[in-house]
Enzyme design. Sequence first.
Site, PDB file in Angstrom:
ATOM      1  N   HIS A  17       0.593  -1.034   0.163  1.00  0.00           N
ATOM      2  CA  HIS A  17       0.144  -0.098  -0.340  1.00  0.00           C
ATOM      3  C   HIS A  17       0.643   0.987   0.529  1.00  0.00           C
ATOM      4  CE1 HIS A  17      -2.972  -2.821   2.185  1.00  0.00           C
ATOM      5  NE2 HIS A  17      -3.599  -2.177   1.129  1.00  0.00           N
ATOM      6  N   ARG A  90      -1.690  -6.510  -7.715  1.00  0.00           N
ATOM      7  CA  ARG A  90      -1.214  -7.091  -7.958  1.00  0.00           C
ATOM      8  C   ARG A  90      -0.573  -8.503  -8.617  1.00  0.00           C
ATOM      9  NH1 ARG A  90      -2.850  -8.443  -1.814  1.00  0.00           N
ATOM     10  NH2 ARG A  90      -5.012  -8.052  -3.188  1.00  0.00           N
ATOM     11  N   SER A 128      -2.596  -7.734   2.637  1.00  0.00           N
ATOM     12  CA  SER A 128      -3.746  -7.275   5.106  1.00  0.00           C
ATOM     13  C   SER A 128      -3.507  -8.964   5.213  1.00  0.00           C
ATOM     14  CB  SER A 128      -3.858  -6.231   5.015  1.00  0.00           C
ATOM     15  OG  SER A 128      -3.610  -5.287   4.119  1.00  0.00           O
TER      16      SER A 128
HETATM   17  O1  PNS Z   1      -8.739  -2.193   0.940  1.00  0.00           O
HETATM   18  P1  PNS Z   1      -9.682  -2.582  -0.066  1.00  0.00           P
HETATM   19  O2  PNS Z   1     -10.670  -4.091   0.938  1.00  0.00           O
HETATM   20  O3  PNS Z   1      -9.903  -3.747  -1.056  1.00  0.00           O
HETATM   21  O4  PNS Z   1     -10.301  -1.229  -0.783  1.00  0.00           O
HETATM   22  C1  PNS Z   1     -11.626  -1.798  -0.729  1.00  0.00           C
HETATM   23  C2  PNS Z   1     -12.517  -0.248  -0.503  1.00  0.00           C
HETATM   24  C3  PNS Z   1     -12.896   0.303   0.146  1.00  0.00           C
HETATM   25  C4  PNS Z   1     -11.916   0.286  -1.684  1.00  0.00           C
HETATM   26  C5  PNS Z   1     -14.303  -0.129  -1.806  1.00  0.00           C
HETATM   27  O5  PNS Z   1     -14.875  -1.805  -0.979  1.00  0.00           O
HETATM   28  C6  PNS Z   1     -14.979   0.960  -2.249  1.00  0.00           C
HETATM   29  O6  PNS Z   1     -14.828   1.726  -2.594  1.00  0.00           O
HETATM   30  N1  PNS Z   1     -15.693   1.180  -1.208  1.00  0.00           N
HETATM   31  C7  PNS Z   1     -17.344   2.169  -1.313  1.00  0.00           C
HETATM   32  C8  PNS Z   1     -18.488   1.585  -1.723  1.00  0.00           C
HETATM   33  C9  PNS Z   1     -18.347   1.911  -3.086  1.00  0.00           C
HETATM   34  O7  PNS Z   1     -18.173   2.597  -3.204  1.00  0.00           O
HETATM   35  N2  PNS Z   1     -19.205   1.098  -3.536  1.00  0.00           N
HETATM   36  C10 PNS Z   1     -19.701   0.998  -5.034  1.00  0.00           C
HETATM   37  C11 PNS Z   1     -18.022   0.865  -5.784  1.00  0.00           C
HETATM   38  S1  PNS Z   1     -17.648  -0.611  -6.036  1.00  0.00           S
END
Ligand code: PNS
Length: 159
Positions: A17, A90, A128
């Site tokens: 990250h 990745r 993670s």
């Molecule tokens: O580190 P992660 O868990 O891969 O992050 C995922 C994240 C937080 C970027 C994603 O789940 C997100 O954007 N969540 C917010 C909800 C949202 O906007 N959903 C619709 C678009 S896909």
Amino acid sequence: MPSALCPGSFDPPTNGHIDVIERSARYFDRVCVAVIANPSKQPLFSLDERKEMLREILGHLDNVEIASFDGLLVDFAREHHLDVIVKGLRAVSDFEYELQMAQMNQALSPGLDTLFVNANPSWAFLSSSLVKQVAKYGGAVDGMVAPVVVAALKARASG
Ligand code: PNS
């Protein structure tokens, strides 16, 4: 110059990250790291802990701010005047889901593009979840996460 949004769960932040955020900070005047308050999986670290770790690790970068959000990422981007989402990839296995999210975000907020940054090969195996699993069973994660994260994982394992 456009500003970048680096969203994620960061439970905990890994060197993968941090690498993507540091590289983003070279190309954008302003980078906002947005920590999702309630990830789909129950987080090991509280929102405040995740933000504090990121603040400590990224404190040397003047153009990086740490924030949090709940709800739709596109709403956060609009409210905070952030132009581009930056995500790390990745492997090909990341691509399908990331592409789907990028296209959903684009459908919800036309003009909000997602840029993909290839992960540094040194960190391509890191996640993670794996870091938490290794740390839970006493494995060494030094060199994969920042010292502040190593300490936090140790405290959690012994607590
Ligand atoms: O580190 P992660 O868990 O891969 O992050 C995922 C994240 C937080 C970027 C994603 O789940 C997100 O954007 N969540 C917010 C909800 C949202 O906007 N959903 C619709 C678009 S896909």
